[in-house]
Design a protein around this motif. Structure first.
Motif, short mmCIF file in Angstrom:
data_model
loop_
_atom_site.label_atom_id
_atom_site.label_comp_id
_atom_site.label_asym_id
_atom_site.label_seq_id
_atom_site.Cartn_x
_atom_site.Cartn_y
_atom_site.Cartn_z
N GLU A 177 0.88 -1.16 0.00
CA GLU A 177 0.00 0.00 0.00
C GLU A 177 0.92 1.21 0.00
N THR A 184 1.46 3.68 3.98
CA THR A 184 1.05 2.98 5.18
C THR A 184 1.54 3.73 6.41
N GLY A 185 0.62 3.98 7.33
CA GLY A 185 1.00 4.62 8.57
C GLY A 185 1.05 6.13 8.51
N HIS A 227 -0.03 9.69 9.02
CA HIS A 227 -0.99 10.25 9.98
C HIS A 227 -1.38 11.64 9.52
N GLU A 272 -2.67 14.17 10.88
CA GLU A 272 -2.40 15.35 11.70
C GLU A 272 -0.94 15.79 11.62
N LEU A 273 -0.08 14.89 11.17
CA LEU A 273 1.34 15.21 11.13
C LEU A 273 1.71 15.89 9.82
N SER A 274 2.81 16.63 9.85
CA SER A 274 3.23 17.36 8.66
C SER A 274 3.88 16.40 7.66
N GLU A 278 7.21 15.16 8.96
CA GLU A 278 7.10 14.14 10.01
C GLU A 278 6.66 12.80 9.43
N PHE A 298 9.44 10.67 7.87
CA PHE A 298 10.22 9.91 8.85
C PHE A 298 9.42 8.73 9.39
N LEU A 299 8.16 8.99 9.71
CA LEU A 299 7.32 7.94 10.26
C LEU A 299 7.14 6.80 9.26
N ALA A 342 10.32 4.85 8.65
CA ALA A 342 10.61 3.93 9.75
C ALA A 342 9.71 2.71 9.68
N ILE A 343 8.46 2.92 9.33
CA ILE A 343 7.52 1.80 9.24
C ILE A 343 7.93 0.86 8.11
N LYS A 381 -3.30 16.42 6.23
CA LYS A 381 -4.76 16.42 6.03
C LYS A 381 -5.16 17.55 5.09
N ARG A 382 -4.29 18.54 4.93
CA ARG A 382 -4.60 19.61 3.99
C ARG A 382 -4.04 19.33 2.60
N LEU A 402 11.66 2.08 15.44
CA LEU A 402 10.24 2.13 15.12
C LEU A 402 9.42 2.39 16.39
N TRP A 460 6.72 8.74 19.45
CA TRP A 460 6.81 10.15 19.08
C TRP A 460 5.56 10.58 18.33
N LYS A 463 -1.80 17.76 19.25
CA LYS A 463 -2.06 18.65 18.11
C LYS A 463 -3.52 19.04 18.16
N ASN A 465 -4.42 -0.70 10.19
CA ASN A 465 -3.90 -0.53 8.82
C ASN A 465 -2.41 -0.87 8.74
N LEU A 466 -1.69 -0.61 9.82
CA LEU A 466 -0.26 -0.96 9.84
C LEU A 466 -0.10 -2.48 9.87
#
Lengths: 435, 307
Positions: free
Chosen positions: A110, A113-114, A116, A118-120, A123, A126-127, A130-131, A161-162, B51, B57, B65, B133-134
């Protein structure tokens, strides 16, 4: 060292159909289930066990993938492609069998994946990295490259989200494209984004394929499989039907699809979509061959069990290599289609067939205002024969090059050359637009 | 035997091998059904430590937020709860007459431990479902999900430590020497939280009813733990009811959080603590951790199929 990168040995995966049932969504359901449970157990004991409640999504799958090979995995929906990828990515465990994978694996089932919302963007890079198994140092090192590839530099510090969905996908693919595993497992990721982006993804995947990595690639896009893969495997109903060269396997898959389509006429008395027929211009009746430039009509007979609100018929034409050529929906042109539950016949006239010569399939769907009521996919197969599309007596033969003949007029600033080119007047019927 | 060797190779390789460069020893992963009970694979968890960090984090970042007061919530929540306890138990039930330290300090010292535990158990209990989903798209040790949820709770804990410090300064209390033992007690709370959290997370995946069970369970657990009142009240109650004090050993074993809450007060305020009971709670925390994680490992192979 010559052992294959992936070795799959008699892998099987059994699912319990009733498993979801266990995950009760509410307390009330839980209580109802609890009350039912003894009954179920009784049935179990008395031998009326739910034999049908398990099924094998995969059974006895064997294959090897040598290092550096790009293997395309194709098959119909439900053939077990995704289950196979999930097992090889270690997301789910096989019920039986064994597989050995030699090398660092990254799987891309997909895009994003992962992520989010709300995050920029920054961010999320990186997330997501890492996933997908990148180390922080690795992401930091490739960060600028990833951002440049995604083309969303300006919005890096905006919550995603924007973002538009296209931006999200671009960012996600940019991260994924910078994974550097030895073995890459990819599922259908090209099915997202616009054409330009898909081309970019394909280009990146070409690079990956050429860099000597082992790749497993699942796709319904035969053109992508043909251009990327060095070999292919056809799955059917959880079993490996055949493994071989891409051309061979894709051909086998497509002929399997076409075998389901009757030549020129489709009939299903049990469906609201009763009949689909292809009729050539000269009233020869049902045909499986239309001539380029000549008119043709698709006739759809529908007999709904009850009146349908705002019915419409959608026709889709797919080329022999699985590429969708066009969709046309009666809703945009013909508003008066109303059903009272009676049989009715709808005609769609192609005033001049503009498809390049070759083999095609046509699917039809009966739609109501909100849903698909009946699908015939594929309904019929047909061929387009070379014809005098421009009415000049010069017949284009470009089989398999491009998909259609555009409606154009040539002219030049040189008056004498102009009269030379248009020495034969263009008949009016091929000027009229294709509906 | 063969499997264990190959897995070892894989670990070392995954950490050190430069990607896409032919490694000296090829990482080999064996995929096959592994029925039965499995222990936690600590080496693999260590390999995925980044991870855990990133998910922690993310949780911390996302939680605050779009909240007006942001991280202040981490302070306000335990503080307000403590104030309610001061009024409820300290004033209305008159318990503050029977203590030698200011009631707010007494309550907050215990509340700190409890609030962390409660938050960690609640979020890690939900964590697998919210990360569905992960789980269905990527492989990683599943244990990471509840671990990261507990980790996010630790960040809040650090903030409430600051509040505790302010309260101590306000009342002019100097913590006794055993305050250095606080990290060990915290470790006990973390172990209990991971054990209970992973157990609830695994159960919630299979039976969504646990969504309703968890808040209820946590509430009952809090009331039966000396958070709003002090341990002496439990002794008094036993005396009144004529129950033998030796039952307390069972109480501390069954409810390790009782021991840790009392331990926190011992560390910070110098309240009394029976080492034997503390030992019972410590052992019980280890057992809870083992039960939770082993159950989790047993059912984790089904997560991707049923979540």
């Amino acid at each position: 060292m010559n052992s294959p990168a992936i070795q799959v040995d008699a892998i099987g995966k059994q699912y319990q159909l009733g498993l979801r049932e266990k995950a009760n969504e509410t307390l009330r359901e839980a209580l109802v289930e609890m009350a039912k449970a003894p009954l179920k157990r009784l049935r179990h004991l008395s031998g009326q066990s739910d034999e049908g409640s398990t099924f094998w999504a995969l059974r006895d799958v064997n294959f090897d993938v040598p290092e550096g090979e790009v293997l395309g995995i194709i098959g119909h929906n439900g053939a077990g492609k995704s289950t196979l990828l999930k097992i090889l990515s270690r997301i789910t465990e096989p019920t039986e069998g064994r597989a050995v994978i030699r090398g660092r694996v990254a799987s891309l089932l997909e895009v994003g994946t992962g992520f989010h919302v709300e995050l920029s963007g920054r961010e999320n890079v990186f997330l997501n990295g890492a996933i997908l198994g990148m180390s922080k140092a690795e992401i930091t090192r490739k960060f600028d490259e990833i951002v440049a590839f995604s083309g969303v530099e300006k919005f890096l510090d905006t919550p995603i989200k924007r973002y538009s969905s296209g931006m999200k996908v671009r960012l996600a693919f940019a991260v994924a494209a910078h994974l550097e595993p030895e073995i890459l497992i990819i599922d259908e990721v090209l099915a997202v984004g616009d054409q330009e982006f898909q081309n970019r993804c394909l280009g990146k995947m070409h690079d990956v394929a050429r860099s000597g990595r082992t790749v497993l690639f699942v796709s319904h896009n035969m053109a992508a499989v043909e251009s990327l893969c060095t070999s292919a495997m056809l799955l059917k109903a959880g079993k490996v039907l055949s493994i071989g060269t891409v051309r061979e396997i894709v051909g086998q898959y497509l002929s399997g699809i076409n075998a389901g389509a009757a030549a020129g006429r489709y009939e299903n008395p049990d469906s609201p979509l009763r009949e689909v027929r292809l009729v050539a211009s000269d009233d020869r009746g049902v045909t499986d061959t239309v001539v380029c430039g000549q008119p043709a009509t698709v006739q759809v007979v529908i007999r709904p069990e009850m009146p349908i609100s705002d019915p419409a018929v959608r026709l889709v034409v797919v080329s022999h290599n699985g590429q969708r050529i066009f969709t046309c929906n009666s809703r945009f042109q013909y508003q008066r289609l109303a059903t009272t539950g009676q049989e009715l016949e709808l005609h769609c006239l192609f005033e001049g067939v503009r498809l390049v010569p070759g083999d095609y399939t046509l699917s039809a769907t009966l739609l109501s205002a909100s849903q698909e009521l009946a699908v015939a996919e594929p309904a019929i197969r047909f061929s387009v024969a070379p014809g005098d599309i421009y009415g000049t007596g010069r017949i284009p033969q470009q089989v398999g090059k491009g998909v259609y003949f555009p409606h154009v007029t040539w002219s030049s600033t040189n008056a004498s050359a102009d009269s030379l080119m248009n020495d034969e007047s263009v008949p009016s019927n091929s000027l009229s637009k294709v509906s | 035997m063969e499997t264990s060797v190959t897995q070892l190779e894989e670990r070392t390789n995954l950490v050190t091998a430069p990607p896409a460069v032919p490694p000296q020893s090829i990482a080999e992963t064996v995929i096959e059904p592994k029925p039965g009970w499995r222990a936690i694979d600590f080496a693999e968890l260590w390999q995925y430590r980044e991870l855990v960090f990133f998910l922690t984090w993310r949780d911390v970042k996302v939680r605050y937020k779009q909240t007006v007061m942001g991280a202040a919530w981490a302070v306000i929540q335990p503080l307000l709860t403590s104030l309610v306890f001061v009024v409820l138990f300290g004033m209305m039930a008159g318990m503050r007459e029977r203590t030698n330290v200011p009631y707010l300090a007494l309550v907050f010292a215990g509340q700190m431990a409890w609030q962390f535990f409660q938050g960690a158990v609640t979020t890690s209990g939900q964590s697998l479902v919210t990360s569905a989903n992960l789980i269905s798209k990527v492989y990683f040790p599943r244990m990471i999900v509840p671990l990261a949820a507990v980790g996010a709770g630790l960040v809040d804990f650090v903030m409430s430590l600051g509040v505790m410090a302010i309260i101590l300064v306000f009342y002019g209390i100097v913590p006794p020497i055993q305050v250095v033992m606080l990290p060990i007690l915290l470790l006990g709370v973390v172990m209990t939280a991971v054990g209970v959290g992973s157990l609830l997370a695994a159960l919630t995946v299979a039976y969504r009813d646990f969504r309703y069970v968890v808040p209820f369970l946590v509430q009952m657990w809090m009331l039966s733990t000396p958070v709003g009142y002090q341990m002496e009240e439990v002794y008094r109650l036993l005396d009144k009811a004529g129950i033998d004090q030796s039952w307390l050993g069972l109480y501390f074993t069954l409810n390790p959080m009782a021991g840790f809450v009392q331990g926190f007060r011992w560390c910070i305020l110098g309240e009394t603590l029976d080492p034997l009971y503390m030992f019972a709670s410590g052992c019980s925390a280890i057992v809870v951790l083992i039960i939770g994680s082993v159950y989790f490992r047993r059912v984790e192979r089904r997560f991707a199929d049923i979540v």
